[in-house]
Design an enzyme around this catalytic site. Structure first.
Site, PDB file in Angstrom:
ATOM      1  N   ASP A 109       0.853  -1.191   0.000  1.00 21.06           N
ATOM      2  CA  ASP A 109       0.000   0.000   0.000  1.00 21.06           C
ATOM      3  C   ASP A 109       0.892   1.245   0.000  1.00 21.06           C
ATOM      4  O   ASP A 109       1.906   1.292   0.688  1.00 21.06           O
ATOM      5  CB  ASP A 109      -0.908  -0.050   1.247  1.00 21.06           C
ATOM      6  CG  ASP A 109      -1.818   1.160   1.346  1.00 21.06           C
ATOM      7  OD1 ASP A 109      -1.345   2.197   1.824  1.00 21.06           O
ATOM      8  OD2 ASP A 109      -2.979   1.057   0.946  1.00 21.06           O
ATOM      9  N   ILE A 110       0.509   2.235  -0.780  1.00 21.62           N
ATOM     10  CA  ILE A 110       1.274   3.485  -0.843  1.00 21.62           C
ATOM     11  C   ILE A 110       1.038   4.277   0.441  1.00 21.62           C
ATOM     12  O   ILE A 110      -0.109   4.554   0.803  1.00 21.62           O
ATOM     13  CB  ILE A 110       0.869   4.322  -2.065  1.00 21.62           C
ATOM     14  CG1 ILE A 110       1.049   3.506  -3.344  1.00 21.62           C
ATOM     15  CG2 ILE A 110       1.689   5.604  -2.138  1.00 21.62           C
ATOM     16  CD1 ILE A 110       0.527   4.186  -4.591  1.00 21.62           C
ATOM     17  N   GLU A 159      -5.067   2.440  -3.766  1.00 26.35           N
ATOM     18  CA  GLU A 159      -3.600   2.508  -3.767  1.00 26.35           C
ATOM     19  C   GLU A 159      -2.971   1.199  -3.316  1.00 26.35           C
ATOM     20  O   GLU A 159      -1.798   1.170  -2.951  1.00 26.35           O
ATOM     21  CB  GLU A 159      -3.126   3.666  -2.868  1.00 26.35           C
ATOM     22  CG  GLU A 159      -3.490   3.537  -1.389  1.00 26.35           C
ATOM     23  CD  GLU A 159      -4.823   4.188  -1.056  1.00 26.35           C
ATOM     24  OE1 GLU A 159      -4.995   4.602   0.096  1.00 26.35           O
ATOM     25  OE2 GLU A 159      -5.674   4.314  -1.952  1.00 26.35           O
TER      26      GLU A 159
END
Length: 501
Positions: free
Chosen positions: A381-382, A424
């Site tokens: 995950d960003i 994301e």
């Protein structure tokens, strides 16, 4: 005189043959029209039968993950044990608001006691303590079984798809956490993926207490047999005869210059497996009917000429009919191939989408029983991606997603798969990879992302969770373990890789 009579007889015979052939031709055109409509309705039904349970599965997986994340917080558990409704509301309201921003169709987030009483409605915190044992059998079933479940149900303040998970502390059952998603989510999915409108019919007996609890809603909505229109195009089905055609096969309807076919898409069932309603599909077929109208004009013209040119023009018309059929079949084939491709790829990043990843992982889970070959998955995950979108715009955010997708694809082997899980979040499926090998791949990718120059205005990092499929696991437990590792990476400060324990 005899020759004249004979000539007239032959001419009459030839014209009779031509007349019969013209009628046959018109009948073939009539069959073609029905073939087109039948094919369209059948195509949408078959695709919906495959997509509908997958769509429900995506909603269920997502909100189960969110639910387990909520109840993994010890503060939430303590608030529930103390019966501290105000503290529980304070702890969970920010997440509820965030989830509603991401999914506009999320209607409620609801905590229930083990006795099937409402403890806290995030969407109506002022209303609590009511006994839902009779009205909400799904909650009673989860409390009784201690297992997560999902179903479509009519609630006191809404009608939608419910996902519930048991709240546990060790072996102690503390109640149920439930998420409710409006059925408009189905309508949005059908419009986005199939380009069709939809309507929702609900059993009149099932919906009655909803109207009693919500007097501002119209309790005199249009009814068809034992059903009431909850949402959608009730004006197009004008009579019981129309409804009978829908139930039998489909209803063709022309309104102004628009042509529609209306048919049953899916039956909506509650937690007991009982039919609670019907999802109706309304497809605009203007394109196909315009094509048919043009063909009809050509057919009339050909018919008039056939009276003069007899069999030659008839042959011309038949070949034209065949050519149009081939063109239509070629168009259908091209569209189906395009839809099949789009259904497995994320349009922004041009890598696999969640559907493709789930199918690949589920196949590996099924093969594990026979091959005994393990595999791993990485979910990452960003970090702080919302800040990038809010500060620098969605254009900058989209560019980050595309570059991370390219870096992820470059980091895996030929038999692996990289895809966008949603938002994301990304997933790596690592074929026949142990957890140590998966950790190395994830760590290399994490470092590569941290060093990569995305934009001179900001830096980008990612948090990773790694899980290996082992004996006794299933698809859900694999995803859940990877998610838990990812959340642990977030809790420990982000920009790191955590292995599932």
């Amino acid at each position: 005189m005899d020759e004249r009579i004979k000539a007239k007889s032959v001419l009459t015979f030839l014209m009779s043959i031509v007349t019969v052939l013209i009628l046959v031709f018109f009948y073939l055109f009539h069959l073609y029209h029905h073939f087109v409509v039948d094919t369209l309705s059948l195509e949408v039904k078959e695709r919906l039968e495959k997509t509908y349970p997958q769509f429900l599965g995506r909603i269920e997986d997502y909100y189960r993950t969110m639910g387990y994340y909520v109840i993994s917080d010890s503060k939430v558990i303590e608030a529930i044990k103390r019966g501290d409704r105000e503290q529980l509301h304070h702890l969970t309201l920010p997440l509820f608001n965030l989830l509603k921003e991401k999914d506009p169709e999320l209607e409620n987030m609801h905590f229930h006691t083990p006795e099937n009483r409402s403890f806290l409605r995030l969407h109506r915190p002022e209303t609590f303590g009511d006994d839902l044992s009779q009205e909400r059998p799904l909650i009673a079933l989860i409390n009784q079984s201690g297992a997560a479940r999902s179903a479509i149900e009519v609630g006191r303040y809404g009608f939608g798809y419910r996902v519930g998970i048991p709240i546990m502390e060790g072996m102690t059952h503390l109640g149920v956490l439930e998420f409710g998603v409006r059925l408009e989510a189905f309508s949005r999915m059908l419009l986005d993926e199939f380009g069709v409108r939809s309507a929702i019919l609900v059993d009149k007996k099932k919906i009655q207490f909803f109207y009693e609890s919500n007097p501002e809603r119209d309790p005199h909505a249009k009814t068809l047999g034992e059903y009431t229109f909850y949402k959608g195009f009730g004006d197009l089905i004008e009579s019981e005869e129309d409804w009978g055609r829908v139930q039998k096969n489909y209803l063709y309807k022309k309104v102004g210059e628009n042509h529609y076919i209306i048919f049953k898409g899916a039956e909506l069932q509650d937690s007991k497996g009982e039919n609670i309603g019907i999802l109706l599909i309304n497809k605009n077929i203007n394109y196909y009917m315009n094509q048919a109208s043009r063909l009809w004009g050509v057919a009339l013209a050909i018919g008039g000429v056939l009276w003069l040119l007899i069999l030659g023009i008839l042959r011309f018309g038949y070949h034209r009919y065949e050519a149009r059929m081939r063109l239509y079949e070629a168009w259908l084939l091209e569209k189906n191939q395009t839809l099949e491709h789009l259904s497995f790829f994320d349009h922004l990043t041009q890598i696999a989408n969640r559907r493709a990843l789930e199918e690949r992982i589920r196949k590996s889970v099924s093969r594990f029983e026979f091959e005994r070959q393990s595999f791993s998955m990485v979910i990452f995950d960003i970090d702080d991606f919302k800040r990038v979108n809010d500060t620098y715009g969605h254009g900058a955010g989209d560019e980050v997603l595309k570059q991370i997708a390219r870096l992820a694809k470059e980091s895996i082997r030929g038999e692996d798969m990289a895809g966008r899980w949603g938002g994301e979040e990304f997933v790596l499926y690592l074929h026949h990879a142990s957890i140590s090998s998966a950790h190395e791949i994830a760590e290399r990718l994490r470092q590569k992302i941290a060093r990569h120059a995305f934009d001179p205005r900001f830096k980008v990092t990612c948090s990773f969770g790694v899980s290996e499929f082992r004996e006794g696991m299933d698809f859900d437990s694999l995803i859940s373990r990877a998610d838990e590792a990812l959340y642990e990476a977030k809790r420990q400060g982000k920009n790191q890789t955590i292995l599932a324990s």
